[in-house]
Scaffold this active site. Structure first.
Site, PDB file in Angstrom:
ATOM      1  N   SER A 123      64.753  33.481  -9.448  1.00 42.87           N
ATOM      2  CA  SER A 123      65.668  33.037 -10.546  1.00 42.87           C
ATOM      3  C   SER A 123      65.136  31.875 -11.216  1.00 42.87           C
ATOM      4  O   SER A 123      64.226  31.196 -10.318  1.00 42.87           O
ATOM      5  CB  SER A 123      67.030  32.583  -9.823  1.00 42.87           C
ATOM      6  OG  SER A 123      67.715  31.909 -10.679  1.00 42.87           O
ATOM      7  N   TYR A 147      72.313  27.690  -3.525  1.00 42.83           N
ATOM      8  CA  TYR A 147      71.562  29.073  -4.121  1.00 42.83           C
ATOM      9  C   TYR A 147      70.193  28.853  -4.454  1.00 42.83           C
ATOM     10  O   TYR A 147      69.258  29.667  -3.992  1.00 42.83           O
ATOM     11  CB  TYR A 147      72.542  29.575  -5.140  1.00 42.83           C
ATOM     12  CG  TYR A 147      71.959  30.681  -6.029  1.00 42.83           C
ATOM     13  CD1 TYR A 147      72.056  31.964  -5.363  1.00 42.83           C
ATOM     14  CD2 TYR A 147      71.329  30.559  -7.294  1.00 42.83           C
ATOM     15  CE1 TYR A 147      71.325  32.823  -5.892  1.00 42.83           C
ATOM     16  CE2 TYR A 147      70.861  31.667  -7.978  1.00 42.83           C
ATOM     17  CZ  TYR A 147      70.914  32.707  -7.413  1.00 42.83           C
ATOM     18  OH  TYR A 147      70.392  34.067  -7.992  1.00 42.83           O
ATOM     19  N   LYS A 151      66.956  30.731  -2.778  1.00 42.40           N
ATOM     20  CA  LYS A 151      65.745  31.324  -3.557  1.00 42.40           C
ATOM     21  C   LYS A 151      64.597  30.761  -3.222  1.00 42.40           C
ATOM     22  O   LYS A 151      63.349  31.624  -3.140  1.00 42.40           O
ATOM     23  CB  LYS A 151      66.167  31.407  -5.112  1.00 42.40           C
ATOM     24  CG  LYS A 151      67.504  32.265  -5.438  1.00 42.40           C
ATOM     25  CD  LYS A 151      66.883  33.895  -5.097  1.00 42.40           C
ATOM     26  CE  LYS A 151      68.009  34.690  -5.002  1.00 42.40           C
ATOM     27  NZ  LYS A 151      67.662  36.302  -4.808  1.00 42.40           N
TER      28      LYS A 151
HETATM   29  P1  NAD Z   1      74.791  41.715  -7.657  1.00 46.61           P
HETATM   30  O1  NAD Z   1      75.763  40.888  -6.559  1.00 46.61           O
HETATM   31  O2  NAD Z   1      75.428  42.470  -8.782  1.00 46.61           O
HETATM   32  O3  NAD Z   1      73.901  42.882  -6.647  1.00 46.61           O
HETATM   33  C1  NAD Z   1      73.523  42.412  -5.485  1.00 46.61           C
HETATM   34  C2  NAD Z   1      73.832  43.478  -4.542  1.00 46.61           C
HETATM   35  O4  NAD Z   1      73.481  43.142  -3.192  1.00 46.61           O
HETATM   36  C3  NAD Z   1      75.049  43.768  -4.541  1.00 46.61           C
HETATM   37  O5  NAD Z   1      75.370  45.176  -4.696  1.00 46.61           O
HETATM   38  C4  NAD Z   1      75.541  43.559  -2.988  1.00 46.61           C
HETATM   39  O6  NAD Z   1      76.712  44.145  -2.409  1.00 46.61           O
HETATM   40  C5  NAD Z   1      74.246  43.670  -2.484  1.00 46.61           C
HETATM   41  N1  NAD Z   1      74.162  42.692  -1.036  1.00 46.61           N
HETATM   42  C6  NAD Z   1      74.393  41.322  -1.121  1.00 46.61           C
HETATM   43  N2  NAD Z   1      74.249  41.001   0.153  1.00 46.61           N
HETATM   44  C7  NAD Z   1      73.740  41.965   0.862  1.00 46.61           C
HETATM   45  C8  NAD Z   1      73.377  42.243   2.368  1.00 46.61           C
HETATM   46  N3  NAD Z   1      73.393  40.986   3.052  1.00 46.61           N
HETATM   47  N4  NAD Z   1      72.817  43.289   2.643  1.00 46.61           N
HETATM   48  C9  NAD Z   1      72.702  44.374   1.783  1.00 46.61           C
HETATM   49  N5  NAD Z   1      73.311  44.430   0.580  1.00 46.61           N
HETATM   50  C10 NAD Z   1      73.506  43.004   0.124  1.00 46.61           C
HETATM   51  O7  NAD Z   1      73.856  40.686  -8.184  1.00 46.61           O
HETATM   52  P2  NAD Z   1      72.721  40.914  -9.470  1.00 46.61           P
HETATM   53  O8  NAD Z   1      73.103  40.016 -10.507  1.00 46.61           O
HETATM   54  O9  NAD Z   1      72.521  42.577  -9.631  1.00 46.61           O
HETATM   55  O10 NAD Z   1      71.506  40.225  -8.905  1.00 46.61           O
HETATM   56  C11 NAD Z   1      70.730  40.733  -8.125  1.00 46.61           C
HETATM   57  C12 NAD Z   1      69.530  39.635  -7.594  1.00 46.61           C
HETATM   58  O11 NAD Z   1      69.051  38.828  -8.779  1.00 46.61           O
HETATM   59  C13 NAD Z   1      70.296  38.744  -6.519  1.00 46.61           C
HETATM   60  O12 NAD Z   1      68.972  38.469  -5.764  1.00 46.61           O
HETATM   61  C14 NAD Z   1      70.405  37.602  -7.405  1.00 46.61           C
HETATM   62  O13 NAD Z   1      70.238  36.159  -6.850  1.00 46.61           O
HETATM   63  C15 NAD Z   1      69.128  37.540  -8.614  1.00 46.61           C
HETATM   64  N6  NAD Z   1      69.525  36.921  -9.710  1.00 46.61           N
HETATM   65  C16 NAD Z   1      70.642  37.420 -10.501  1.00 46.61           C
HETATM   66  C17 NAD Z   1      70.859  36.629 -11.658  1.00 46.61           C
HETATM   67  C18 NAD Z   1      72.167  37.176 -12.454  1.00 46.61           C
HETATM   68  O14 NAD Z   1      72.491  35.909 -13.415  1.00 46.61           O
HETATM   69  N7  NAD Z   1      72.593  38.193 -12.349  1.00 46.61           N
HETATM   70  C19 NAD Z   1      69.808  35.535 -12.085  1.00 46.61           C
HETATM   71  C20 NAD Z   1      68.908  35.362 -11.433  1.00 46.61           C
HETATM   72  C21 NAD Z   1      68.549  36.128 -10.128  1.00 46.61           C
END
Ligand code: NAD
Ligand code: UDP
Length: 337
Positions: A123, A147, A151
């Protein structure tokens, strides 16, 4: 390729699975459904026209990972994490456990199974309060919340493993502000409870689920005084993941790559674009700044083009139109169990 997608039932993961399947890859979704949904998996299957495998499991379980990695997986995309900055400030241990311990278990399981290719969801939060915009991958890394720390630590762990295992390849994708939805309106972002992020909040105001938007700060040193971010369409992100995973076999070591458009958009510009896309008014009030927010943050995405041949195709209009289509078709999101 056969690709294990950890967190594939979530927002960015579900869009990426559709894009991977469209390129002919075999996809196995692995998710503990803590923030994902089986409905999303069903809809990914519908959009792909294929019965993609889904395994319910946790990345902190070495045993579950060993099982899914034992069967000829070529690469892993690791989306599975908790992602709320504010929640991470009140529950840092949950974030360290899920995001750091989860990454360690996954690396151990990959090492044991001889799987050597990883794409990791990082991120722009690893840049903290940037000194200079646009932000280049070589910028100082600093974090301002647990958070972000989770990362940054995960990035370091992966980098160290790549240093020790010369055949281990990893790409750390640093997303700026992911928004939008699949143009079909079938899959999209489905926050539990009150959205913390701007686009889903605006979208819920437009659909009548919330009365008005609070704009956090109108006195930043930006053109209209509101915060400026680099919003990136989730379809563009999905495409970048396909390119990154396909390129892993021909790369070596660990590389970090920004994924953004390279353009900053203010809160009020985004609100106006959403009003145009939806034809609805978005009432708002300018309130105090949100603690921890930075004034402006956008990417220098040139490395993504040089290394992956990727650049963002969609602008703010398409982001708002697609988010609105998803919101209208699914006013209450997915059915959660
Ligand atoms: P999201 O919460 O929709 O998707 C994450 C998925 O991981 C979910 O389906 C959740 O059930 C699953 N999960 C969480 N912990 C788990 C575990 N211990 N074991 C198995 N599954 C698990 O989030 P997203 O927005 O799709 O984000 C995906 C990734 O991108 C994350 O790592 C997040 O930190 C990163 N990210 C997201 C954003 C954003 O704004 N959406 C920005 C930068 C980085
Ligand atoms: N924002 C806002 N009201 C909200 C949510 C966010 O004004 O209800 C602003 C926030 O201050 C920032 C921008 O919108 O300037 C993007 O915030 P978001 O939480 O979506 O992303 P991040 O802070 O992670 O960049």
């Amino acid at each position: 390729m056969k690709i294990l997608v950890c967190g594939g039932a979530g927002y960015i993961g579900s869009h990426t699975c559709v894009a991977l399947a469209a390129r002919g890859h075999e996809v196995v979704i692995f998710d503990n459904l803590s923030n994902g949904s089986e409905d999303a998996v069903q809809r990914v299957r519908k959009l792909s026209g294929r019965p993609l495998a889904f395994v319910e499991g946790d990345v902190r379980s070495l045993e579950s990972l060993r099982m899914v990695l034992s069967d000829g997986v070529d690469a892993v995309i690791h989306f599975a994490a908790l992602k709320s900055v504010s929640e991470s400030c009140s529950e840092p241990l949950a974030y360290f456990d899920n995001n750091i311990c989860g990454t360690i278990r996954l690396l151990q399981a990959m090492d044991g199974a001889g799987v050597r290719n990883l794409v990791f969801s990082s991120s722009a939060t690893v840049y903290g309060d940037p000194q200079v915009v646009p932000i280049h991958e070589g910028a100082v890394l600093q974090v301002t919340n647990p958070y972000g720390r989770s990362k940054l630590v995960a990035e370091d762990l992966i980098r160290d493993l790549c240093g020790a295992r010369k055949d281990f390849n990893a790409t750390l994708l640093r997303y700026f502000n992911p928004v939008g939805a699949h143009p079909s309106g079938l899959i999209g972002e489905d926050p539990l409870g009150t959205p913390c992020n701007l686009m889903p909040y605006v979208s819920q105001v437009a659909v009548g689920r919330r009365p008005r938007l609070n704009v956090f700060g109108g006195d930043y040193s930006t053109p209209d005084g509101t915060g400026v971010r680099d919003y990136i369409h989730v379809m563009d992100l999905a495409d970048a993941h396909v390119k990154a995973v396909e390129q892993l076999n021909s790369s070596s070591g660990c590389q970090a790559i920004n994924l953004g458009t390279g353009h900053g958009v203010s809160v009020l510009e985004l609100v106006r674009a959403f009003e145009q896309a939806s034809g609805r008014d978005i009432p708002y009030t300018i309130v105090d700044r949100r603690p921890g927010d930075v004034a402006a943050c956008w990417a220098d995405p040139s490395k993504a083009f040089e290394v992956l041949g990727w650049k963002a195709k969609y602008g703010v209009r398409a982001m708002c139109e697609d988010a609105w289509r998803w919101q209208l078709a699914n006013p209450n999101g997915y059915r959660r169990h």
